[in-house]
Motif scaffolding. Sequence first.
Motif, short mmCIF file in Angstrom:
data_model
loop_
_atom_site.label_atom_id
_atom_site.label_comp_id
_atom_site.label_asym_id
_atom_site.label_seq_id
_atom_site.Cartn_x
_atom_site.Cartn_y
_atom_site.Cartn_z
N VAL A 120 52.63 -82.06 5.58
CA VAL A 120 51.66 -81.79 4.55
C VAL A 120 51.06 -80.29 4.55
CG1 VAL A 120 49.31 -82.57 3.65
CG2 VAL A 120 50.96 -84.21 4.53
N ARG A 121 50.92 -79.66 5.64
CA ARG A 121 50.40 -78.36 5.73
C ARG A 121 51.29 -77.38 5.00
NH1 ARG A 121 52.03 -74.29 7.92
NH2 ARG A 121 50.62 -72.56 8.58
N GLU A 122 52.69 -77.54 5.33
CA GLU A 122 53.74 -76.98 4.85
C GLU A 122 53.86 -76.89 3.14
OE1 GLU A 122 56.33 -74.45 5.98
OE2 GLU A 122 54.84 -74.50 7.40
N ALA A 123 53.51 -78.48 2.90
CA ALA A 123 53.60 -78.47 1.43
C ALA A 123 52.26 -77.56 0.55
CB ALA A 123 53.27 -79.88 0.84
N ARG A 124 51.31 -77.61 1.21
CA ARG A 124 50.06 -76.88 1.05
C ARG A 124 50.31 -75.29 0.85
NH1 ARG A 124 46.57 -77.12 -2.51
NH2 ARG A 124 44.55 -76.18 -2.09
N ALA A 128 51.20 -76.72 -3.17
CA ALA A 128 51.22 -78.04 -3.69
C ALA A 128 49.48 -78.16 -4.08
CB ALA A 128 51.39 -79.05 -2.72
N TRP A 130 45.78 -80.00 -4.94
CA TRP A 130 44.86 -81.01 -3.97
C TRP A 130 45.30 -82.19 -4.25
CZ3 TRP A 130 41.82 -84.64 -5.94
CH2 TRP A 130 41.56 -84.47 -7.31
N THR A 133 48.41 -83.20 -2.34
CA THR A 133 48.21 -83.07 -0.76
C THR A 133 47.29 -84.42 -0.38
OG1 THR A 133 46.68 -81.54 -1.09
CG2 THR A 133 48.58 -80.64 -0.25
N MET A 136 49.67 -87.25 -0.24
CA MET A 136 50.41 -87.02 1.18
C MET A 136 49.72 -87.30 2.02
SD MET A 136 52.29 -83.55 -0.08
CE MET A 136 53.71 -83.37 1.35
N LEU A 137 48.46 -86.84 2.44
CA LEU A 137 47.46 -87.38 3.47
C LEU A 137 47.28 -88.92 3.31
CD1 LEU A 137 45.02 -84.29 3.43
CD2 LEU A 137 46.73 -85.02 5.07
N ASN A 166 56.47 -88.55 1.03
CA ASN A 166 55.77 -86.95 0.76
C ASN A 166 56.67 -85.89 0.09
OD1 ASN A 166 53.31 -88.44 1.40
ND2 ASN A 166 53.43 -87.49 3.61
N LEU A 170 56.33 -83.89 -3.14
CA LEU A 170 56.20 -82.57 -3.36
C LEU A 170 57.50 -82.05 -4.39
CD1 LEU A 170 55.18 -79.74 -2.50
CD2 LEU A 170 57.00 -80.19 -0.64
#
Length: 180
Positions: A120-124, A128, A130, A133, A136-137, A166, A170
């Motif tokens: 998720v951090r990599e997607a952000r 990506a 909010w 994410t 995803m979270l 996820n 993305l």
Amino acid sequence: MTMQDDDILVPRGSRSGAQARGDFSGRKARGPIIDQEGNEVRPETVEQGFREFRFEFGQGNPFGNLTREQRILRLEAIAKLLDVAFVLPGTNIRYGIDGLIGLIPVIGDIITTAISLWLVREARALGAPWYITARMLGNVAVDGVVGMVPFAGDAFDVMFRANMRNVRLLRRWLDKQPRV
């Protein structure tokens, strides 16, 4: 017949009386240097390459030079490894290391949730928004909380596939974005 220790460390001469083919000590190579494509390489080029060859440890991020597409492909590969890397023999059920590591009570689920949070951090980091994410979270939270239940949670991990969901979220969002 036993072999002396000296015979193991120092090879004998060849039986035919000629020098062994692998013995290069003290002799200068003759003939041209050929690369993998069959082209001749000049000796100066080889010497210059050895002078320029070096390792630099601890310098920067090893993943920092990846392109956007390479980062996305890395995320997809990790998601596949976590969720669908293996097939249960005799069935069509796919599972990944998320289901296997999740069999270790509590610690396994914490490890796999941490890896999922890294995705998720990599997607952000890829830009990506909010709401992507947040979804995803939510997938990671459901996977992590339900996965804590022994055995039933592991079966849920195998069927829910939060990481694949996820990456799909993305990828759909990235496909809608204009190419730069």
